[in-house]
Design an enzyme around this catalytic site. Structure first.
Site: not given
Ligand code: RB5
Length: 150
Positions: A13, A70, A72, A75, A103-104, A138
């Site tokens: 994203d 994304c 973090t 998401g 392992h995963n 595993h």
């Molecule tokens: C976008 O602002 C942010 O929420 C998205 O990139 C992501 O980090 C969601 O988990």
């Protein structure tokens, strides 16, 4: 894994767009083929759209594994893990990147463009791509995952 004849799915994203560009450049330098499922700019978009596109390509066997970026990575991992047969993991360190393969049997690496520097992110990508699943006990554990998935 030998990536000859194989394609890695990649998507992002707006929060992961710049990191995705770095990763695509890195994959090209390594001679690994990839298919980019968008997005195509830093304009705000909804991350599940891109997670679903990448995961569907893996489920159909068109791509061998995926990388999703994304802000973090969280998401994207939540969206990706809704797909049968997808084992997505957010990694922010190299140990986790290696172990999530060993392992995963992770098949969808999720990274945070607002969390990681490019250098660390590319080390994580390399460990993810270059570490094979260890199988054995595993595999038994992974086989149990869908039972708790819905
Ligand atoms: C976008 O602002 C942010 O929420 C998205 O990139 C992501 O980090 C969601 O988990």
């Amino acid at each position: 894994m030998d990536y000859t004849g194989k394609t890695v799915a990649i998507g992002c994203d707006h929060g992961g767009y710049e990191l995705k560009l770095e990763i695509m450049k890195h994959l090209s330098e390594r001679g690994i083929a990839y298919r980019d499922f968008g997005c195509d700019s830093t304009e705000s978009v909804n991350y599940p759209i891109y997670a679903h596109a990448v995961c569907e390509a893996i489920q159909k066997g068109e791509c061998v594994c995926g990388i999703l970026c994304c802000g973090t990575g969280i998401g994207m991992s939540m969206a990706a893990n809704k797909h049968d047969g997808i084992r997505a993991a957010v990694c922010t360190d190299t140990y986790s990147a290696r172990l999530t393969r060993l392992h995963n049997d992770c098949n969808c690496l999720c990274l945070g463009g607002r969390v990681l520097g490019f250098g660390l992110a590319l080390d994580i990508v390399d460990l993810y791509l270059d570490t094979d699943f260890s199988g054995g006990r595993h595999a038994e554990r992974i086989a149990m995952l869908p039972k708790y998935g819905k």
